[in-house]
Design an enzyme around this catalytic site. Structure first.
Site, mmCIF file in Angstrom:
data_model
loop_
_atom_site.group_PDB
_atom_site.id
_atom_site.type_symbol
_atom_site.label_atom_id
_atom_site.label_comp_id
_atom_site.label_asym_id
_atom_site.label_seq_id
_atom_site.Cartn_x
_atom_site.Cartn_y
_atom_site.Cartn_z
ATOM 1 N N ALA A 40 -26.411 -6.613 -0.550
ATOM 2 C CA ALA A 40 -27.570 -5.789 -0.907
ATOM 3 C C ALA A 40 -27.878 -4.825 0.227
ATOM 4 O O ALA A 40 -27.445 -5.010 1.368
ATOM 5 C CB ALA A 40 -28.772 -6.681 -1.192
ATOM 6 N N GLY A 89 -24.719 -10.256 -2.341
ATOM 7 C CA GLY A 89 -24.895 -9.733 -3.687
ATOM 8 C C GLY A 89 -23.614 -9.211 -4.293
ATOM 9 O O GLY A 89 -23.450 -9.226 -5.521
ATOM 10 N N GLU A 134 -21.946 -12.226 -5.647
ATOM 11 C CA GLU A 134 -22.686 -12.612 -6.848
ATOM 12 C C GLU A 134 -22.319 -11.719 -8.028
ATOM 13 O O GLU A 134 -22.214 -12.189 -9.163
ATOM 14 C CB GLU A 134 -24.191 -12.520 -6.582
ATOM 15 C CG GLU A 134 -24.712 -13.601 -5.656
ATOM 16 C CD GLU A 134 -26.199 -13.471 -5.400
ATOM 17 O OE1 GLU A 134 -26.947 -14.370 -5.823
ATOM 18 O OE2 GLU A 134 -26.610 -12.461 -4.788
ATOM 19 N N GLU A 148 -26.294 -15.091 3.336
ATOM 20 C CA GLU A 148 -27.752 -15.017 3.232
ATOM 21 C C GLU A 148 -28.481 -15.929 4.219
ATOM 22 O O GLU A 148 -29.551 -15.577 4.732
ATOM 23 C CB GLU A 148 -28.198 -15.343 1.805
ATOM 24 C CG GLU A 148 -27.975 -14.231 0.799
ATOM 25 C CD GLU A 148 -26.583 -14.231 0.191
ATOM 26 O OE1 GLU A 148 -26.351 -13.456 -0.745
ATOM 27 O OE2 GLU A 148 -25.734 -15.025 0.661
#
Length: 260
Positions: free
Chosen positions: A66, A111, A114, A134
């Site tokens: 992200a 992300g 993901e 993370e």
């Protein structure tokens, strides 16, 4: 297709190649996620598209996570709103009626990793790297990582990747079934297009029902999952393509599917 700033899309031979265009690291922000969801929605409605490839611009990263710069500017409410956009976008990809292949051209971190989990199939280059970093940022994955990962690789391996956040290479990712295939960099898009074109030639309703049965059944108890499968089987059996496929088998010829 509408022209977008952060998402590129090319359609050829019933295959759409969607590229996240924020090189060199292609980080996800609200604009990217919104444009990606809009693009997928258009491809869902496009009868000339049978399969989709998702990749990143450049050679360095698929998506290296992200956009931390945007996240630093957000308060708790703003961050939850951004997270909801991520969740909706990834779920849209996961539940798309057409198969989506992630062509992982480099780093797939946080992300980005993901995002690959929301795709149906994953092909990577030999130089691709994967991680959920993370924890080192004081947060946890918030767009499906803790849930989709364990369903894919098992809870024990998922906890290892999530707790430690260490990077793994493509070979390790292949061994734990995080990805389906590893190819040299120059073969990535050709390999993804080969798979996508093969899928685009399959009977569309049966392929959609197959995806629905697998996805919906994965989170259900066995009896419920079997009921879902049975309903999907019935829908596929009712199609013109089922008749064509069986007739072609009897006549010992290649079937000509029409998507009906």
């Amino acid at each position: 297709m509408l022209k977008r700033e952060c998402i590129l899309c090319e359609i050829e031979n019933e295959v759409a190649v969607v590229t996240i265009n924020r090189p060199p690291m292609n980080p996800l922000n609200t604009q990217v996620l919104t444009e990606l969801a809009e693009t997928m929605g258009e491809l869902e409605a496009n009868s000339e598209v049978g399969a989709i490839i998702l990749t990143g611009q450049g050679e360095k990263a698929f998506v290296a996570g992200a956009d931390i710069h945007q996240m630093l500017e957000l308060d708790h409410i703003g961050m939850m709103e951004m997270n909801n956009v991520s969740r909706r976008t990834f779920s849209k990809i996961e539940n798309l009626s057409k198969p989506v292949i992630a062509a992982i051209n480099g780093l797939a971190l946080g992300g980005g990793c993901e995002l690959t989990l929301a795709c149906d199939l994953r092909i990577s280059t030999e130089k691709a790297r994967f991680a959920f970093p993370e924890m080192s940022l004081g947060i946890i994955p918030g767009a499906g990582g803790t849930q989709r990962l364990q369903r894919l690789v098992g809870q024990t391996v998922a906890k290892e990747l999530l707790y430690f956040g260490e990077m793994i290479d493509a070979q390790r990712a292949l061994e734990i079934h995080l990805i389906n295939k590893v190819v040299p960099a120059e073969e990535l898009l050709p390999a993804a297009k080969d798979w996508a074109q093969k899928l685009a030639q399959k009977p569309a309703v049966a392929l959609r029902m197959m995806k629905t049965a697998v996805n919906a059944g994965a989170s259900a108890d066995l009896e419920t999952a079997l009921t879902i499968e049975s309903a999907c089987f019935g829908n596929a059996f009712a199609t013109h393509d089922r008749k064509e496929g069986m007739q072609a088998f009897v006549e010992k010829r290649k079937p000509v599917f029409s998507g009906r």
